[in-house]
Write a protein that holds these residues in place. Structure first.
Motif, mmCIF file in Angstrom:
data_model
loop_
_atom_site.group_PDB
_atom_site.id
_atom_site.type_symbol
_atom_site.label_atom_id
_atom_site.label_comp_id
_atom_site.label_asym_id
_atom_site.label_seq_id
_atom_site.Cartn_x
_atom_site.Cartn_y
_atom_site.Cartn_z
ATOM 1 N N VAL A 60 0.837 -1.200 0.000
ATOM 2 C CA VAL A 60 0.000 0.000 0.000
ATOM 3 C C VAL A 60 0.869 1.245 0.000
ATOM 4 O O VAL A 60 0.572 2.238 -0.676
ATOM 5 C CB VAL A 60 -0.940 0.000 1.225
ATOM 6 N N SER A 61 1.966 1.180 0.734
ATOM 7 C CA SER A 61 2.891 2.306 0.786
ATOM 8 C C SER A 61 3.460 2.617 -0.596
ATOM 9 O O SER A 61 3.581 3.787 -0.987
ATOM 10 C CB SER A 61 4.033 1.997 1.757
ATOM 11 N N GLU A 62 3.779 1.577 -1.352
ATOM 12 C CA GLU A 62 4.313 1.754 -2.702
ATOM 13 C C GLU A 62 3.290 2.423 -3.613
ATOM 14 O O GLU A 62 3.634 3.306 -4.412
ATOM 15 C CB GLU A 62 4.713 0.393 -3.267
ATOM 16 N N VAL A 63 2.030 2.041 -3.489
ATOM 17 C CA VAL A 63 0.981 2.631 -4.317
ATOM 18 C C VAL A 63 0.761 4.090 -3.932
ATOM 19 O O VAL A 63 0.604 4.958 -4.793
ATOM 20 C CB VAL A 63 -0.345 1.845 -4.186
ATOM 21 N N ALA A 64 0.740 4.359 -2.625
ATOM 22 C CA ALA A 64 0.553 5.731 -2.152
ATOM 23 C C ALA A 64 1.686 6.637 -2.636
ATOM 24 O O ALA A 64 1.453 7.774 -3.066
ATOM 25 C CB ALA A 64 0.471 5.752 -0.628
ATOM 26 N N ASN A 65 2.904 6.116 -2.600
ATOM 27 C CA ASN A 65 4.055 6.884 -3.077
ATOM 28 C C ASN A 65 3.930 7.170 -4.564
ATOM 29 O O ASN A 65 4.287 8.265 -5.029
ATOM 30 C CB ASN A 65 5.351 6.112 -2.810
#
Length: 277
Positions: free
Chosen positions: A192-197
């Motif tokens: 999820v962090s990768e997508v948010a970034n």
């Protein structure tokens, strides 16, 4: 509005037709689908909820909503109509009416005094939508539009305030960008962090706007994207469950099987067996 596809399925019970029409899948942005079961008995699965199929039951499937007919739950042959249609971004009133209808919370049959006419209306829609005449095709679109207001508009008498709320255009844009990104990452262990970034916003904010728009968390949605593609691999390939689990970057076969059952209602082996002719 544009009717993209219509189908009439008669006495569906098993074999290749069930494998196609009952597969676990979803549709794109602004795309809705109606399923009207005129007869039969089985189970309609949407996201993580099962609904009983019985005579004269109307289901409305929403954009990006994962759904299927559970093959092993078909107790009596299913006869039904399916209409896939898309709305333009300018059709905000109808879009909000459908999105905020009580059907999104729980699929329910329409009022009993409506069911007698739905079959004949859908037959006209199918006939006109397949015509070579542009005017008749347009009449099918207009007929469906009027029916949607009639069938689902009355469910919104107490939900007018909800329908009137306008979501941020930027929030919707972030969600659509993130979905396209996740679709490309379906074979990986994308976080999820990768997508948010990728979207350029904080993880907390991303999770909040995604859940508000899609009725599930980004992680839940990403797992369903994986399972949707993996389900096709189960049907169309001879790969073992373990090999498919590895292909889609699950921790192991047991993790894959657990997630698959949560999403589809069936274990991978049962899903494959149910769709074999």
């Amino acid at each position: 509005m544009e009717i993209k596809e219509t189908a009439f399925i008669y006495k569906l019970i098993a074999g290749e037709k069930l494998a196609w029409h009952g597969r676990y899948h979803s549709h794109g942005e602004m795309e809705f689908e109606i399923h009207f079961f005129s007869e039969g008995e089985g189970t309609f699965f949407s996201n993580r909820t099962s609904y009983s199929i019985r005579n004269n039951t109307l289901f409305l499937v929403f954009p990006r909503e994962f759904h299927s007919i559970l093959p092993k739950e078909v107790k009596k042959p299913l006869t039904y109509y399916a209409v896939l249609f898309s709305l333009s971004k300018s059709e905000k009133k109808l879009y909000q009416l459908l999105i905020n209808s009580s059907s999104r919370k729980k699929n329910q049959p329409v009022a009993s005094n409506e069911t007698a006419s739905i079959k004949f209306i859908l037959e006209d829609i199918m006939k006109f939508s397949k015509s070579d005449s542009a005017d008749l095709k347009k009449s099918a679109d207009l007929l469906l539009e009027s029916c949607l207001f009639r069938w689902f508009g009355k469910q919104n008498k107490t939900e007018g305030k909800i329908a009137a709320q306008k979501k941020s255009k930027s929030a919707k844009s972030y969600v659509e960008r993130s979905i396209k990104f996740m679709e490309k990452k379906v074979y990986t262990r994308c976080t999820v962090s990768e997508v948010a970034n990728f979207c350029g916003i904080s993880e907390e904010h991303f999770i909040r706007i995604f859940k508000d728009e899609m009725q599930m968390t980004p992680h839940q949605f990403f797992l369903r994207l994986k399972i949707q593609t993996a389900a096709l691999a189960l049907i169309n390939s001879s790969s073992t469950v373990s090999e498919i689990a590895d292909e889609f970057s699950f921790e192991n076969q047991f993790h894959f099987s657990r997630v698959f059952k949560k999403c589809t209602g069936l274990a991978p082996s049962s899903y494959r067996a149910g769709f074999s002719s």
